[in-house]
Scaffold this motif. Structure first.
Motif, short mmCIF file in Angstrom:
data_model
loop_
_atom_site.label_atom_id
_atom_site.label_comp_id
_atom_site.label_asym_id
_atom_site.label_seq_id
_atom_site.Cartn_x
_atom_site.Cartn_y
_atom_site.Cartn_z
N SER A 138 -20.11 -12.98 -15.64
CA SER A 138 -19.45 -14.20 -15.13
C SER A 138 -17.97 -13.94 -14.88
CB SER A 138 -19.64 -15.36 -16.10
OG SER A 138 -19.08 -15.08 -17.37
N LYS A 192 -16.05 -13.78 -11.20
CA LYS A 192 -14.82 -14.54 -10.98
C LYS A 192 -13.75 -13.66 -10.37
CE LYS A 192 -11.62 -17.67 -13.36
NZ LYS A 192 -11.28 -18.28 -14.67
N TRP A 249 -19.80 -19.32 -12.54
CA TRP A 249 -21.06 -18.82 -13.07
C TRP A 249 -20.98 -18.83 -14.59
CZ3 TRP A 249 -25.63 -16.73 -10.89
CH2 TRP A 249 -25.69 -16.86 -9.49
N THR A 250 -22.10 -19.12 -15.24
CA THR A 250 -22.17 -19.17 -16.70
C THR A 250 -23.13 -18.09 -17.18
OG1 THR A 250 -21.82 -21.57 -16.60
CG2 THR A 250 -22.61 -20.64 -18.69
N MET A 251 -22.74 -17.41 -18.25
CA MET A 251 -23.54 -16.30 -18.76
C MET A 251 -24.05 -16.59 -20.17
SD MET A 251 -23.58 -13.38 -20.85
CE MET A 251 -21.91 -12.81 -21.13
N ALA A 275 -27.19 -14.95 -16.24
CA ALA A 275 -26.17 -15.79 -15.62
C ALA A 275 -26.83 -16.78 -14.68
CB ALA A 275 -25.16 -14.93 -14.86
#
Length: 344
Positions: free
Chosen positions: A112, A116, A123-125, A138
């Motif tokens: 993530s 970026k 995005w989330t991991m 993710a």
């Protein structure tokens, strides 16, 4: 190929449904497109065993290799934005979160954060660890975790020493690392829910798949599924995707191979047959797969572009010499789910 035979009556109904859709496409294309949008929910998944310490990612690999791997992923995310489907999920195995690369520099391996840095925020991991094997799952901003007072969702999101380590075999996390992690997602735009399993499965060198699976802790895995989705959930009505390096089970090319593990989810389909493993075996093995209880077999392709004009070749690190180069190839797959019929 997996699948089940249907009777003449069901075949006739399916044929009439197909003719109706075909008629609509020919004479009412606008209406047909709207119907198709209602019929199908596609989900886009990148699957990549990035092989930290065995040819790529961070440990023992120069910084240029991680850069190429991230560019492979970022290009797909950027290039598929606005498409149906976009990249919804990214599943990475053997993906160390922090470590020294082959140049001696301390590197952040959080996908993530890496996205970026490529201009792709939000995005989330979800992270988990099974001995040396770190998984990263993710998900894009279009998705969120399903919440509920009785849900443990995700199953685990930590690599701390005190965090649970979930593996397929009882000694797996203490010995070699054969992980799985589980999370349950809701699409913010369509409200379609997907249960996602990320995994790096044990080997089954004998190709006696039933015997191999019997030696795994499948009972614990099924208990963990219930922790995530709830004890009373009807699993046949839940959309399932498993992504990972499945080793010989994936190489079987049969969704039914996985029936003893996912017996409660209905008929299973496995993604198309691609040679993704490994650099030291001439990429002759077909281990990186998507598995789903979708109506049709998920389609997949090997990722090769880092820009519109630049194509890479595998292995990315042909000079790797610390041990046999076990690099994998990255894939992108699409799983299409039909809408669930509501109970009356």
């Amino acid at each position: 190929m997996s699948g089940r035979h249907t009777g003449p009556k069901k075949m006739a109904i399916a044929s009439r449904a197909f003719l109706c859709v075909l008629f609509s496409i020919l004479f009412f294309p606008g209406v047909a497109r709207a119907q198709i949008r209602q019929i199908v929910q596609p989900v886009g998944v990148i699957q990549y065993n990035v092989k930290n310490h065995q040819g790529a990612w961070i440990s023992d690999a120069p910084s240029s290799i991680l850069k190429l791997q991230v560019q492979l992923i970022a290009y797909q995310v950027r290039n598929r934005a606005g498409q149906n489907p976009p990249v919804d999920f990214i599943a990475l195995e053997q993906s160390e979160l922090k470590g020294k690369n082959g140049d001696g520099d301390l590197v952040d391996g959080d996908i993530s954060s890496l996205l970026k840095n490529e201009g792709l925020p939000n995005w989330t991991m979800i992270q988990s660890q099974c001995q040396f094997d770190v998984t990263q799952l993710a998900y894009s901003p279009d998705w969120e975790l399903v919440t509920g007072s009785n849900l443990q969702n995700p199953l685990v999101n930590s690599t701390d020493r005190t965090a649970p380590q979930n593996g397929w075999v009882s000694a797996g996390c203490r010995k070699e690392g054969r992980p799985y992690n589980i999370a349950y997602f809701n699409n913010k735009k369509t409200s379609v829910k997907v249960l996602f399993v990320i995994t790096h499965m044990p080997h089954c060198h004998s190709h006696d798949y039933k015997s191999c699976i019997k030696s795994w802790n499948v009972t614990q895995f099924k208990t963990d599924i219930r922790r995530v989705v709830g004890k009373t959930a009807d699993l046949r009505r839940i959309n399932l995707i498993m992504a990972g390096d499945m080793n010989e089970l994936g190489g079987s090319d049969q969704g039914s191979t996985f029936d003893p593990i996912f017996s409660d989810f209905g008929p299973l389909k496995i993604s198309t047959n691609l040679e993704t493993c490994c650099a030291d075996s001439g990429f002759r093995n077909r281990f990186d797969r998507l598995l789903a209880n979708s109506p049709a077999r998920p389609a997949s392709e090997i990722l090769t572009h880092v820009t519109d004009s630049k194509e890479i070749t595998y292995p990315l690190d042909p000079g790797f010499s610390a041990r046999p180069n076990e690099e994998h190839k990255a894939i992108f797959g699409v799983v299409e789910f039909a809408p669930r019929v509501r109970k009356r």
